[in-house]
Design a protein around this motif. Structure first.
Motif, mmCIF file in Angstrom:
data_model
loop_
_atom_site.group_PDB
_atom_site.id
_atom_site.type_symbol
_atom_site.label_atom_id
_atom_site.label_comp_id
_atom_site.label_asym_id
_atom_site.label_seq_id
_atom_site.Cartn_x
_atom_site.Cartn_y
_atom_site.Cartn_z
ATOM 1 N N ILE A 146 -43.249 -63.908 51.161
ATOM 2 C CA ILE A 146 -43.875 -64.963 50.300
ATOM 3 C C ILE A 146 -43.237 -66.264 50.471
ATOM 4 O O ILE A 146 -41.983 -66.399 50.283
ATOM 5 N N VAL A 147 -44.081 -67.378 50.644
ATOM 6 C CA VAL A 147 -43.498 -68.745 50.548
ATOM 7 C C VAL A 147 -43.957 -69.382 49.311
ATOM 8 O O VAL A 147 -45.020 -69.390 49.012
ATOM 9 N N LEU A 148 -42.844 -70.118 48.585
ATOM 10 C CA LEU A 148 -43.202 -70.838 47.333
ATOM 11 C C LEU A 148 -43.345 -72.337 47.911
ATOM 12 O O LEU A 148 -42.596 -72.987 48.556
ATOM 13 N N LEU A 161 -38.181 -70.780 40.305
ATOM 14 C CA LEU A 161 -38.442 -69.338 40.652
ATOM 15 C C LEU A 161 -37.508 -68.746 41.927
ATOM 16 O O LEU A 161 -37.302 -67.820 42.134
ATOM 17 N N ALA A 162 -37.382 -69.616 42.847
ATOM 18 C CA ALA A 162 -36.561 -69.368 44.086
ATOM 19 C C ALA A 162 -35.369 -68.970 43.699
ATOM 20 O O ALA A 162 -34.644 -68.182 44.686
ATOM 21 N N VAL A 163 -34.718 -69.413 42.649
ATOM 22 C CA VAL A 163 -33.367 -69.201 42.076
ATOM 23 C C VAL A 163 -33.177 -67.646 41.686
ATOM 24 O O VAL A 163 -32.329 -66.884 42.039
ATOM 25 N N ASP A 201 -34.934 -79.522 36.355
ATOM 26 C CA ASP A 201 -34.064 -80.076 37.152
ATOM 27 C C ASP A 201 -34.114 -79.323 38.536
ATOM 28 O O ASP A 201 -33.571 -78.457 38.877
ATOM 29 N N THR A 202 -34.731 -80.058 39.334
ATOM 30 C CA THR A 202 -34.971 -79.519 40.704
ATOM 31 C C THR A 202 -33.542 -79.235 41.445
ATOM 32 O O THR A 202 -33.363 -78.345 42.387
ATOM 33 N N LEU A 203 -32.849 -80.529 41.466
ATOM 34 C CA LEU A 203 -31.553 -80.546 42.155
ATOM 35 C C LEU A 203 -30.553 -79.496 41.876
ATOM 36 O O LEU A 203 -30.055 -78.791 42.766
ATOM 37 N N GLU A 204 -30.611 -79.247 40.555
ATOM 38 C CA GLU A 204 -29.633 -78.108 40.106
ATOM 39 C C GLU A 204 -29.985 -76.628 40.795
ATOM 40 O O GLU A 204 -29.294 -75.835 41.105
ATOM 41 N N ALA A 205 -31.288 -76.482 40.581
ATOM 42 C CA ALA A 205 -32.180 -75.207 41.091
ATOM 43 C C ALA A 205 -31.607 -75.103 42.689
ATOM 44 O O ALA A 205 -31.141 -74.008 43.046
ATOM 45 N N LEU A 206 -31.789 -76.252 43.332
ATOM 46 C CA LEU A 206 -31.620 -76.410 44.895
ATOM 47 C C LEU A 206 -30.200 -76.004 45.181
ATOM 48 O O LEU A 206 -30.024 -75.324 46.223
ATOM 49 N N LYS A 207 -29.206 -76.216 44.435
ATOM 50 C CA LYS A 207 -27.876 -76.073 44.766
ATOM 51 C C LYS A 207 -27.823 -74.315 44.609
ATOM 52 O O LYS A 207 -26.789 -73.732 45.124
ATOM 53 N N ARG A 208 -28.660 -73.616 44.207
ATOM 54 C CA ARG A 208 -28.553 -72.365 43.737
ATOM 55 C C ARG A 208 -29.564 -71.114 44.831
ATOM 56 O O ARG A 208 -29.398 -70.007 44.649
ATOM 57 N N CYS A 211 -32.686 -69.321 50.141
ATOM 58 C CA CYS A 211 -33.643 -69.146 51.088
ATOM 59 C C CYS A 211 -33.777 -70.471 51.990
ATOM 60 O O CYS A 211 -33.452 -71.739 51.396
ATOM 61 N N PRO A 212 -34.292 -70.570 53.200
ATOM 62 C CA PRO A 212 -34.749 -71.858 53.774
ATOM 63 C C PRO A 212 -35.470 -73.044 52.985
ATOM 64 O O PRO A 212 -36.449 -72.397 52.491
ATOM 65 N N VAL A 213 -35.082 -74.177 53.202
ATOM 66 C CA VAL A 213 -35.987 -75.026 52.267
ATOM 67 C C VAL A 213 -36.525 -76.286 53.188
ATOM 68 O O VAL A 213 -35.938 -76.818 53.952
#
Length: 282
Positions: A146-148, A161-163, A201-208, A211-213
């Protein structure tokens, strides 16, 4: 002196009133569901069959989604769109992912299109979780297939969701760091960060995110400045890629469609295992 005091009093009262309006009516500045209540296009308009799916969220809201199957799919993409329009405006994504060998689930937020309810931050997160459960539990797609995918506001939704889940990959297009950060740039004369009731807060989520982004952004973006994409890219600690697009916020994919398809295809080939996804009973 009295005149000056009156001017300052009137000006101060007006400014306070403006702050109150901005605080209370933030939802109307973030969500634009009425720009696309009517469904003008479907995947059939680009020659693809699709299934209308009605999902029930954990807070008992009925939302719509479209499932566009691909023959012997390598995997499936879950798309969360921006803050205006509806899934009918995103039909070209179906054609894009079909060419890449992926099925697609187009998610409609609550309060948008024909979905029930009223949009909210927690509500959009719940909508995305309902879509994920549908793909995993009812369609039988394993998480690693599954790719988000999120555009603009949808980037914050799928990053969150990816977190909590472990998708094969996360793709963010024209996404912002957070609502308070973007609001501070759009309204520099207001204490926007303190007024903000919405975070996204996309930035905070991306820190956690583990998966590849893939981050895609345009220097010509007229709504979300390019440096938002750069900051999001810098926040990713693991495997990542950056695609610089052309055009404005709502035009980037039109101006770089072939480049977008090639780069996205290359990214998915690297991070989604080869072979056909093992799909369950539906």
């Amino acid at each position: 002196m009295e005149v000056l005091l009156k001017v300052l009093t009137v000006g101060g009262t007006g400014y306070i009133a403006l702050l109150a309006v901005m605080f209370l009516l933030q939802g109307a500045l973030i969500y634009f569901p009425d720009t696309g209540r009517q469904i003008l296009r479907t995947p059939k308009d680009v020659g693809l069959d699709y299934e209308v799916v009605w999902l029930t969220t954990e807070d008992d809201v009925r939302i719509e989604a479209w499932f566009v199957p691909a023959p012997a799919p390598r995997g499936v993409a879950l798309l969360a769109h921006g803050n205006a329009g509806n899934i009918g405006y995103r039909v070209d994504y179906a054609r894009l992912f079909h060419r890449l060998g992926f099925s697609l689930l187009l998610l409609e937020y609550r309060g948008y299109g024909r979905s029930e309810g009223k949009p909210s931050e927690e509500g959009t997160y719940a909508d995305a979780r309902a879509a994920w459960r549908h793909l995993v539990m009812e369609r039988g797609f394993p998480a690693e297939r599954i790719v988000l995918v999120g555009e603009s506001l949808g980037g914050a939704v799928v990053a969150r969701l990816a977190v909590d889940q472990r998708p094969a990959a996360l793709v963010l297009a024209s996404s912002f760091v957070s609502v308070p950060e973007l609001a501070a740039e759009l309204y520099p004369w207001l204490p926007a960060r303190r007024l903000a009731r919405y975070r996204y807060d996309t930035l905070e989520a991306l820190k956690r995110v583990s998966c590849p982004v893939l981050i895609a952004h345009s220097r010509e973006d007229d709504i979300v400045p390019f440096h938002h994409g750069e900051r999001l890219f810098a926040a990713v600690k693991g495997t990542k890629a950056f695609l610089e697009m052309d055009g404005g916020h709502n035009e980037g994919f039109l101006f770089t469609r072939e480049v977008w398809r090639e780069e996205l295809g290359r990214f998915l080939e690297q991070h989604v295992p080869e072979g056909t996804a093992s799909i369950g009973p539906r």
